[in-house]
Design a protein around this motif. Structure first.
Motif, PDB file in Angstrom:
ATOM      1  N   ILE A 163      -9.734  19.379 -15.066  1.00  0.00           N
ATOM      2  CA  ILE A 163      -8.841  18.539 -15.872  1.00  0.00           C
ATOM      3  C   ILE A 163      -9.586  17.325 -16.409  1.00  0.00           C
ATOM      4  CG2 ILE A 163      -6.871  16.957 -15.720  1.00  0.00           C
ATOM      5  CD1 ILE A 163      -5.941  19.787 -15.989  1.00  0.00           C
ATOM      6  N   CYS A 164     -10.376  16.688 -15.565  1.00  0.00           N
ATOM      7  CA  CYS A 164     -11.136  15.510 -15.998  1.00  0.00           C
ATOM      8  C   CYS A 164     -12.130  15.869 -17.105  1.00  0.00           C
ATOM      9  CB  CYS A 164     -11.872  14.888 -14.816  1.00  0.00           C
ATOM     10  SG  CYS A 164     -10.787  14.019 -13.661  1.00  0.00           S
ATOM     11  N   LYS A 165     -12.702  17.060 -17.031  1.00  0.00           N
ATOM     12  CA  LYS A 165     -13.619  17.526 -18.070  1.00  0.00           C
ATOM     13  C   LYS A 165     -12.884  17.648 -19.402  1.00  0.00           C
ATOM     14  CE  LYS A 165     -17.589  19.213 -19.517  1.00  0.00           C
ATOM     15  NZ  LYS A 165     -18.770  18.337 -19.603  1.00  0.00           N
ATOM     16  N   THR A 201     -21.445  13.308  -7.313  1.00  0.00           N
ATOM     17  CA  THR A 201     -21.856  11.911  -7.168  1.00  0.00           C
ATOM     18  C   THR A 201     -23.091  11.584  -8.001  1.00  0.00           C
ATOM     19  OG1 THR A 201     -23.098  12.471  -5.156  1.00  0.00           O
ATOM     20  CG2 THR A 201     -20.837  11.711  -4.881  1.00  0.00           C
ATOM     21  N   GLY A 202     -23.814  12.615  -8.437  1.00  0.00           N
ATOM     22  CA  GLY A 202     -24.954  12.403  -9.330  1.00  0.00           C
ATOM     23  C   GLY A 202     -24.565  12.456 -10.796  1.00  0.00           C
ATOM     24  N   ASN A 203     -23.248  12.522 -11.050  1.00  0.00           N
ATOM     25  CA  ASN A 203     -22.694  12.520 -12.415  1.00  0.00           C
ATOM     26  C   ASN A 203     -23.190  13.697 -13.255  1.00  0.00           C
ATOM     27  OD1 ASN A 203     -21.405   9.974 -11.833  1.00  0.00           O
ATOM     28  ND2 ASN A 203     -23.400   9.007 -12.156  1.00  0.00           N
ATOM     29  N   ARG A 204     -23.391  14.845 -12.601  1.00  0.00           N
ATOM     30  CA  ARG A 204     -23.808  16.042 -13.322  1.00  0.00           C
ATOM     31  C   ARG A 204     -22.618  16.909 -13.744  1.00  0.00           C
ATOM     32  NH1 ARG A 204     -26.713  19.529 -10.299  1.00  0.00           N
ATOM     33  NH2 ARG A 204     -26.800  18.394  -8.317  1.00  0.00           N
ATOM     34  N   LEU A 205     -21.450  16.636 -13.182  1.00  0.00           N
ATOM     35  CA  LEU A 205     -20.256  17.384 -13.557  1.00  0.00           C
ATOM     36  C   LEU A 205     -19.413  16.613 -14.565  1.00  0.00           C
ATOM     37  CD1 LEU A 205     -19.148  18.747 -10.054  1.00  0.00           C
ATOM     38  CD2 LEU A 205     -20.608  19.835 -11.768  1.00  0.00           C
ATOM     39  N   LEU A 206     -19.380  15.298 -14.395  1.00  0.00           N
ATOM     40  CA  LEU A 206     -18.613  14.412 -15.265  1.00  0.00           C
ATOM     41  C   LEU A 206     -19.439  13.158 -15.531  1.00  0.00           C
ATOM     42  CD1 LEU A 206     -15.266  14.600 -13.227  1.00  0.00           C
ATOM     43  CD2 LEU A 206     -15.670  15.726 -15.438  1.00  0.00           C
ATOM     44  N   SER A 207     -19.049  12.402 -16.519  1.00  0.00           N
ATOM     45  CA  SER A 207     -19.737  11.136 -16.785  1.00  0.00           C
ATOM     46  C   SER A 207     -19.519  10.179 -15.618  1.00  0.00           C
ATOM     47  CB  SER A 207     -19.199  10.499 -18.060  1.00  0.00           C
ATOM     48  OG  SER A 207     -17.861  10.084 -17.880  1.00  0.00           O
ATOM     49  N   LYS A 208     -20.325   9.121 -15.542  1.00  0.00           N
ATOM     50  CA  LYS A 208     -20.178   8.133 -14.469  1.00  0.00           C
ATOM     51  C   LYS A 208     -18.788   7.511 -14.491  1.00  0.00           C
ATOM     52  CE  LYS A 208     -22.490   4.071 -12.492  1.00  0.00           C
ATOM     53  NZ  LYS A 208     -21.308   3.183 -12.378  1.00  0.00           N
ATOM     54  N   LEU A 246     -12.096   9.812 -11.088  1.00  0.00           N
ATOM     55  CA  LEU A 246     -11.740  10.926 -10.210  1.00  0.00           C
ATOM     56  C   LEU A 246     -11.601  10.481  -8.760  1.00  0.00           C
ATOM     57  CD1 LEU A 246     -11.643  14.218 -10.006  1.00  0.00           C
ATOM     58  CD2 LEU A 246     -13.979  13.932  -9.158  1.00  0.00           C
ATOM     59  N   VAL A 247     -12.509   9.630  -8.293  1.00  0.00           N
ATOM     60  CA  VAL A 247     -12.567   9.278  -6.873  1.00  0.00           C
ATOM     61  C   VAL A 247     -11.816   7.991  -6.532  1.00  0.00           C
ATOM     62  CG1 VAL A 247     -14.771  10.479  -6.615  1.00  0.00           C
ATOM     63  CG2 VAL A 247     -14.764   8.023  -7.097  1.00  0.00           C
ATOM     64  N   LYS A 248     -11.135   7.406  -7.479  1.00  0.00           N
ATOM     65  CA  LYS A 248     -10.410   6.151  -7.244  1.00  0.00           C
ATOM     66  C   LYS A 248      -9.134   6.393  -6.436  1.00  0.00           C
ATOM     67  CE  LYS A 248      -8.042   2.478  -9.826  1.00  0.00           C
ATOM     68  NZ  LYS A 248      -7.683   1.976 -11.177  1.00  0.00           N
TER      69      LYS A 248
END
Length: 342
Positions: free
Chosen positions: A67-69, A251-258, A264-266
């Protein structure tokens, strides 16, 4: 305690808990991996560290990433209304349900598996053929025509139907099947080459069968206890190491932007004030007094499936435990935390 002593301690605890499955624990340069029990009891095939396990609701986070993508691609927003994101009609649903409500279990839609009224997921399939449940739309007869159980935007109420709806949104907006989308945009990008949404009647190699203990002490497989294929609310297969790869990629921002990863993690919705547990798009998390996440928590429970994982953002510690029985993952995770001094 050196690595050999740590593994010997975990071996002792595995026998105490009769744990069947695999585990991965990593803190800094300290990595522990192991496996116990049988992936196939009939043929005495042992579980291995690269055995693939079903993780039940532990894969809701993959749906959230999908969804975030799509939000990143401006195909929808977190404030988009359900009624505008799919051409499927829900006659008794509120028109105010948003994507954010669905992600945070505050939509109020009827849950096809209400854990407060139904103890065993297996009960759902007593009169419904599981072999016909292979896509998100196949779940619709279970809740599509039901009335709302709460108003949108209310308190947290864990809801599997909400994630089925998110999967349908992914399919409508992306123009492909939900599982294809996740496998391409999450699994492949993260290097999770052993993970997938496998069909129980055509499983690939190295997959553990799930086992349920019966009242007489005998064991049966869970093939008639779960849908034939997992989807947006649960049922993907993965390995313990693949789940560690997922957290490194996320966490390395390879799936989504920083920026999107931070969203996502908030922490967003309070679940348990006393234990300081919140829920965000990524799932459960424990927070400190400043409401900063100190531990991200994944869990999955189905007949013959038990999954627990934690990721600590401060130092990158990741622990993953997969079991092909109904219990045991949480107990082993606690022991791994102890030997890693988490």
């Amino acid at each position: 305690m050196n690595t050999n002593k740590k593994l010997a301690y975990l071996e002792e605890k595995q026998q105490e808990y009769s744990f069947s499955g695999a585990f991965y624990g990593q803190k800094g340069n300290d990595i522990l991996m192991g496996s116990y029990g049988y992936a196939n009891r009939s043929d005495k095939l042992a579980n291995q560290v690269d055995t693939r396990f079903s993780i039940a609701s532990g894969c809701k986070i993959f749906t959230a990433v999908a969804i975030c993508k799509l939000v990143e691609e401006r195909k929808l927003s977190f404030d988009s209304k359900l009624k505008d994101c799919t051409n499927i009609r829900f006659p008794h649903f509120s028109e105010d349900i948003t994507v954010q409500h669905l992600l945070t279990h505050t939509s109020g839609v009827p849950d096809y598996f209400d854990e407060e009224t139904m103890e065993d997921y297996e009960e759902l399939w007593v009169s419904r053929p599981v072999y016909g449940v292979r896509e998100p739309k196949d779940f619709l007869p279970l809740f599509q025509d039901d009335t709302m159980q709460a108003e949108p935007g209310g308190s947290f109420q864990y809801n599997n139907s909400g994630y089925i709806l998110l999967g349908l949104i992914v399919e409508h907006m992306a123009g492909c099947s939900f599982t294809d989308y996740v496998e391409e945009h999450v699994f492949r990008k993260a290097g999770m080459l052993d993970s997938g949404y496998f069909e129980v009647d055509s499983l690939p190699e190295r997959v553990a069968l799930g086992y349920v203990e019966q009242k007489d002490g005998k064991w049966k497989t869970n093939i008639f206890s779960l849908p034939a294929k997992g989807g947006p609310d649960g049922g993907a297969y993965t390995t313990v190491e693949d789940m560690a790869k997922f957290w490194k990629a996320l966490t390395g921002n390879r799936l989504l932007s920083k920026n999107m990863t931070e969203m996502l993690v908030k922490p967003r919705v309070e679940v348990d004030a006393e234990e300081q547990i919140f829920y965000g798009y990524c799932g459960y998390m424990e927070v400190d007094d400043h409401h900063d996440a100190v531990q991200y928590i994944q869990m999955g429970y189905d007949p013959g499936v038990n999954f627990r994982a934690v990721h600590l953002p401060q130092d990158g510690t990741t622990i993953v435990v997969c079991s092909n029985e109904t219990e045991g993952a949480y107990e082993m995770m606690k022991e791994i935390k102890k030997v890693l001094a988490v």
